[in-house]
Scaffold this motif. Structure first.
Motif, PDB file in Angstrom:
ATOM      1  N   HIS A 187     -50.737   7.324  91.556  1.00 43.05           N
ATOM      2  CA  HIS A 187     -49.966   6.677  90.484  1.00 43.05           C
ATOM      3  C   HIS A 187     -48.471   7.011  90.603  1.00 43.05           C
ATOM      4  O   HIS A 187     -47.619   6.107  90.572  1.00 43.05           O
ATOM      5  N   LYS A 188     -48.150   8.284  90.744  1.00 45.23           N
ATOM      6  CA  LYS A 188     -46.739   8.700  90.797  1.00 45.23           C
ATOM      7  C   LYS A 188     -46.033   8.127  92.023  1.00 45.23           C
ATOM      8  O   LYS A 188     -44.867   7.720  91.946  1.00 45.23           O
ATOM      9  N   CYS A 201     -65.377   5.622  87.665  1.00 49.58           N
ATOM     10  CA  CYS A 201     -64.830   4.274  87.460  1.00 49.58           C
ATOM     11  C   CYS A 201     -64.855   3.409  88.720  1.00 49.58           C
ATOM     12  O   CYS A 201     -64.225   2.356  88.771  1.00 49.58           O
ATOM     13  N   GLN A 239     -45.369   4.452  91.353  1.00 49.42           N
ATOM     14  CA  GLN A 239     -44.293   4.286  90.373  1.00 49.42           C
ATOM     15  C   GLN A 239     -42.939   4.584  91.013  1.00 49.42           C
ATOM     16  O   GLN A 239     -41.938   3.902  90.739  1.00 49.42           O
ATOM     17  N   GLU A 255     -56.252   3.572  87.475  1.00 50.60           N
ATOM     18  CA  GLU A 255     -55.658   4.892  87.630  1.00 50.60           C
ATOM     19  C   GLU A 255     -56.108   5.485  88.954  1.00 50.60           C
ATOM     20  O   GLU A 255     -57.042   4.991  89.581  1.00 50.60           O
ATOM     21  N   GLY A 281     -52.239   1.209  83.973  1.00 50.83           N
ATOM     22  CA  GLY A 281     -53.178   2.297  83.768  1.00 50.83           C
ATOM     23  C   GLY A 281     -54.606   1.780  83.616  1.00 50.83           C
ATOM     24  O   GLY A 281     -54.881   0.589  83.778  1.00 50.83           O
ATOM     25  N   PHE A 282     -55.517   2.696  83.276  1.00 47.60           N
ATOM     26  CA  PHE A 282     -56.919   2.319  83.109  1.00 47.60           C
ATOM     27  C   PHE A 282     -57.133   1.710  81.736  1.00 47.60           C
ATOM     28  O   PHE A 282     -56.577   2.159  80.739  1.00 47.60           O
ATOM     29  N   ASP A 283     -57.973   0.669  81.685  1.00 41.92           N
ATOM     30  CA  ASP A 283     -58.354   0.057  80.418  1.00 41.92           C
ATOM     31  C   ASP A 283     -59.844  -0.254  80.469  1.00 41.92           C
ATOM     32  O   ASP A 283     -60.330  -0.791  81.468  1.00 41.92           O
ATOM     33  N   LEU A 311     -47.479  -0.806  86.146  1.00 32.76           N
ATOM     34  CA  LEU A 311     -48.761  -0.114  86.292  1.00 32.76           C
ATOM     35  C   LEU A 311     -49.326   0.077  84.890  1.00 32.76           C
ATOM     36  O   LEU A 311     -48.820   0.885  84.108  1.00 32.76           O
ATOM     37  N   ARG A 351     -58.574   1.312  91.788  1.00 29.80           N
ATOM     38  CA  ARG A 351     -58.066   2.682  91.777  1.00 29.80           C
ATOM     39  C   ARG A 351     -56.753   2.748  92.542  1.00 29.80           C
ATOM     40  O   ARG A 351     -56.566   2.057  93.556  1.00 29.80           O
ATOM     41  N   LEU A 352     -55.839   3.576  92.066  1.00 25.93           N
ATOM     42  CA  LEU A 352     -54.521   3.695  92.684  1.00 25.93           C
ATOM     43  C   LEU A 352     -54.596   4.651  93.876  1.00 25.93           C
ATOM     44  O   LEU A 352     -54.213   5.818  93.798  1.00 25.93           O
TER      45      LEU A 352
END
Length: 368
Positions: free
Chosen positions: A237-238, A13, A241, A233, A257-259, A255, A201-202
């Motif tokens: 991520h954690k 991605c 958050q 993503e 997420g990926f779409d 957040l 990207r996170l």
């Protein structure tokens, strides 16, 4: 008709993977028989390859330390192992193992450079040595950089003497606009506040989302009613958050997420922000301009080429948290500025149409 092979690590991605998919889909199929080959047969962008493009997948699973492992083998051995057919032109579309492999191809070849490096050590990290890196790149007929800053950085740190030019990334402009019209379930229909979006990207030490979240809170504290949405993503991520929870902004910072279709979110935003510490030539910023969305970006490679050297098409700030905060605050509070930059984004976005950028690549291929 020329047979052209593009070699890339995988089709995940990342921005380069997405750009390559856009490029091969747009190349004139009456002039070129196009093949993508991956070292690892993985990645979300596989499904976006046109049926008119040949695809050769590599190993089925990507394993940790693969770049280090490949350094144990010579470029000549890897080239013979991986590139089985004859092509008129072979292109390494990503730095590292792909460049080592293609450097030993006995024919016309080009290499893409996507990012800036900090030192001789980092620019040669995928090679056995700095000397091997220079020898490999000097074997190419042409080096392609995605931005002027990437080019100057590469030439400054390396001893590469072969021709080097800049070609901007290919974006599926018509597709981006078409997909932006899809509904996004009212996520960004908040008329009572400013909607800010970022896509990437996170990865904290790359995309700078920890400082963007902190800036979001500072803006709230200064009375700027805003909501921040981050699409993407990644491994952090954690952590991000947890930061959102600690700062107490989980109601206003999301957040997502990926779409598969980030454009429907970006098109409904009031402002796009690139908070990165480093980039090559930001695909996400380019896409925001195509959609006519105002942009504030840290000064990373390509930012001024996209937004203007005097902030003609967006605001470029110094690459630190305070400067980015000031740029965003100015954009969101100065009367008429958002409207002005929305118009400027619409103008700038036309420069990066798929037709213009693809033709530039075709001209380069013909020159080899």
């Amino acid at each position: 008709m020329k047979k052209v092979l593009f070699l890339i690590h995988d089709l995940g991605c990342g921005g380069a993977e997405k750009v390559l998919t856009n490029l091969v889909n747009n190349l004139d199929k009456t002039k070129y028989e196009v093949t993508i080959q991956t070292l690892f047969d993985v990645g979300i962008n596989k499904k976006y390859i046109s049926k008119k493009v040949n695809y050769i997948g590599g190993w089925k699973k990507m394993f940790p330390g693969n770049v280090t492992l490949m350094k144990l083998f010579s470029p000549k051995f890897l080239c013979k192992l991986i590139i089985k057919e004859d092509y008129d032109i072979v292109v390494s579309f990503l730095e590292g193992p792909c460049s080592r492999i293609v450097s030993s191809y006995n024919g016309k070849k080009a290499a893409w450079i996507h990012i800036e490096h900090a030192s001789e050590k980092t620019i040669s990290s995928s090679f056995r040595s700095f000397k091997e890196m220079n020898n490999c790149y000097n074997s190419f007929n042409k080096i392609i950089c995605v931005a002027e800053t990437v080019k100057s950085n590469f030439l400054r740190l390396s001893d590469v003497k072969c021709p080097c030019e800049v070609l901007y990334n290919v974006n599926q402009t018509d597709y981006i606009i078409e997909k932006s019209l899809e509904k996004q379930d009212s996520v960004l229909h908040n008329d009572d506040c400013v909607n800010i979006v970022s896509v990437g990207r996170l990865i904290i030490n790359h995309k700078g989302y920890e400082r963007l979240i902190a800036i979001h809170k500072r803006l709230l504290e200064q009375g700027v009613n805003n909501k921040l949405y981050i699409l993407g993503e990644g491994p952090d991520h954690k952590k991000l958050q947890a930061l959102i929870d600690v700062l107490g902004v989980k109601e206003t910072c999301v957040l997502l997420g990926f779409d598969d279709n980030p454009y429907k979110f970006v098109a409904n935003a009031d402002l796009f922000v690139c908070s990165s510490y480093k980039e090559g030539f930001s695909t996400a910023v380019t896409e925001a301009l195509v959609l006519g969305i105002p942009v504030v970006s840290t000064e990373v490679s390509g930012a001024k080429e996209l937004l203007g050297y005097n902030n003609e098409y967006g605001i470029v700030t110094d690459n630190n948290e305070n400067a980015l905060y000031e740029g965003m605050y100015k954009m969101l509070t100065k009367d008429g500025l958002l409207i002005h930059y929305k118009k400027q984004a619409e103008i700038r976005g036309k420069k990066f149409s798929a037709d213009k950028t693809t033709k530039a690549v075709e001209k380069m291929l013909e020159s080899l």
